[in-house]
Design a protein around this motif. Sequence first.
Motif, PDB file in Angstrom:
ATOM      1  N   VAL A   1      34.015 -35.475  56.863  1.00 41.88           N
ATOM      2  CA  VAL A   1      33.389 -34.185  56.423  1.00 41.88           C
ATOM      3  C   VAL A   1      32.779 -34.560  55.359  1.00 41.88           C
ATOM      4  CG1 VAL A   1      34.572 -32.296  54.854  1.00 41.88           C
ATOM      5  CG2 VAL A   1      35.193 -32.937  56.857  1.00 41.88           C
ATOM      6  N   ILE A   2      31.606 -34.087  54.908  1.00 39.24           N
ATOM      7  CA  ILE A   2      31.542 -34.520  52.863  1.00 39.24           C
ATOM      8  C   ILE A   2      31.440 -33.700  51.635  1.00 39.24           C
ATOM      9  CG2 ILE A   2      29.056 -33.834  53.763  1.00 39.24           C
ATOM     10  CD1 ILE A   2      27.884 -36.366  51.518  1.00 39.24           C
ATOM     11  N   PHE A   3      32.039 -33.773  50.782  1.00 44.66           N
ATOM     12  CA  PHE A   3      32.699 -32.543  50.083  1.00 44.66           C
ATOM     13  C   PHE A   3      31.613 -32.582  48.428  1.00 44.66           C
ATOM     14  CE2 PHE A   3      36.592 -33.138  52.261  1.00 44.66           C
ATOM     15  CZ  PHE A   3      37.413 -31.036  52.089  1.00 44.66           C
ATOM     16  N   LEU A   4      30.675 -31.654  48.634  1.00 43.43           N
ATOM     17  CA  LEU A   4      29.358 -31.544  47.698  1.00 43.43           C
ATOM     18  C   LEU A   4      29.836 -30.194  46.481  1.00 43.43           C
ATOM     19  CD1 LEU A   4      26.327 -31.403  49.441  1.00 43.43           C
ATOM     20  CD2 LEU A   4      28.127 -33.313  48.717  1.00 43.43           C
ATOM     21  N   ASP A   5      30.143 -30.708  44.919  1.00 41.69           N
ATOM     22  CA  ASP A   5      30.504 -30.171  44.384  1.00 41.69           C
ATOM     23  C   ASP A   5      29.125 -29.570  42.993  1.00 41.69           C
ATOM     24  OD1 ASP A   5      32.112 -28.149  42.067  1.00 41.69           O
ATOM     25  OD2 ASP A   5      33.327 -29.619  41.983  1.00 41.69           O
ATOM     26  N   GLU A   6      28.576 -28.884  43.334  1.00 37.56           N
ATOM     27  CA  GLU A   6      27.441 -28.664  42.607  1.00 37.56           C
ATOM     28  C   GLU A   6      26.508 -29.948  42.525  1.00 37.56           C
ATOM     29  OE1 GLU A   6      27.342 -25.479  39.250  1.00 37.56           O
ATOM     30  OE2 GLU A   6      29.597 -25.348  39.917  1.00 37.56           O
ATOM     31  N   PRO A   7      25.529 -29.853  43.565  1.00 32.99           N
ATOM     32  CA  PRO A   7      25.558 -31.592  43.198  1.00 32.99           C
ATOM     33  C   PRO A   7      23.964 -31.510  43.304  1.00 32.99           C
ATOM     34  CG  PRO A   7      25.485 -31.088  46.017  1.00 32.99           C
ATOM     35  CD  PRO A   7      26.208 -30.255  45.140  1.00 32.99           C
ATOM     36  N   PHE A   8      23.053 -29.858  42.685  1.00 32.86           N
ATOM     37  CA  PHE A   8      21.544 -29.946  42.663  1.00 32.86           C
ATOM     38  C   PHE A   8      21.890 -29.488  41.822  1.00 32.86           C
ATOM     39  CE2 PHE A   8      22.169 -29.290  47.242  1.00 32.86           C
ATOM     40  CZ  PHE A   8      21.630 -31.293  47.585  1.00 32.86           C
ATOM     41  N   SER A   9      22.707 -28.951  40.716  1.00 35.57           N
ATOM     42  CA  SER A   9      22.479 -28.103  39.032  1.00 35.57           C
ATOM     43  C   SER A   9      22.224 -28.648  38.376  1.00 35.57           C
ATOM     44  CB  SER A   9      24.201 -27.072  39.002  1.00 35.57           C
ATOM     45  OG  SER A   9      24.903 -28.651  39.318  1.00 35.57           O
ATOM     46  N   ALA A  10      22.221 -29.900  38.674  1.00 35.01           N
ATOM     47  CA  ALA A  10      21.714 -30.302  37.089  1.00 35.01           C
ATOM     48  C   ALA A  10      20.326 -30.529  37.016  1.00 35.01           C
ATOM     49  CB  ALA A  10      22.245 -31.234  36.599  1.00 35.01           C
TER      50      ALA A  10
END
Length: 244
Positions: A156-165
């Motif tokens: 599983v890969i967990f992504l926490d807003e990786p594109f927001s910046a």
Amino acid sequence: MNILQLKDVKVQANQQTLLNVPDFALVSGDILGVIGPNGAGKSTLLKVLSFLQAPTVGTVYYKGEEKEVQTFSLEMRRRFAVAMQQSLLFDSTVYHNVAIGLKLRKEPKKEINKKVTYWLDMFNISHLAKKNAKTLSGGEAQRVNLARALILEPEVIFLDEPFSALDFPTKAQLIQDFKEIMKQTNTTTFFVSHDLIEIKQLTRSLCVMLNGEVKQYGKTNKVIDAPNKEVAAFLEKWKDFYKI
């Protein structure tokens, strides 16, 4: 098959309940988007599912097997990868940053080189291999960050807003490339975002969180097109922010 499941899970701190989830399951192979306002419990849910934080009470299951949450092992954590909004790259080459996880696992040098070469190519950053990661643009750094996570072949890969910046053109291209990579790898994905455009583009399922609780969970289009009363009120309040 449910790869991860929570039963009667609560996370409490300073006499406050940060997360209250009677039942939640992450299906193997799914790409799940998670939205909600600040403080809704999104990141706490991510931490509990990724074995980075033990719940105050409740049970965590991995592939149907109950896990002792107070003693999460390194072996279990290695089954998952986490990529955050800030890439937090080392002050070294792009190659070293992508390879670091495999080096820590003491994989053979030949195998490391093979995998690093593959993932640099997948994210179109092969030309940056010898460049210092601290000199990269935001989009380049996030590509390195994602390659560093996926090279570990996580369940599983967990992504926490990786594109927001990222600026819009950079974000649009990276999302398109990432979507194609997810299709090829079929990696189960838990994706926290504040942007429904990203959610619509990337996810198959959607979870809406409010006040530490899961208020609606289902196929992305169904949740957006037919929200329940609480979720509809939330989406209406946030429609400008979420660009609906």
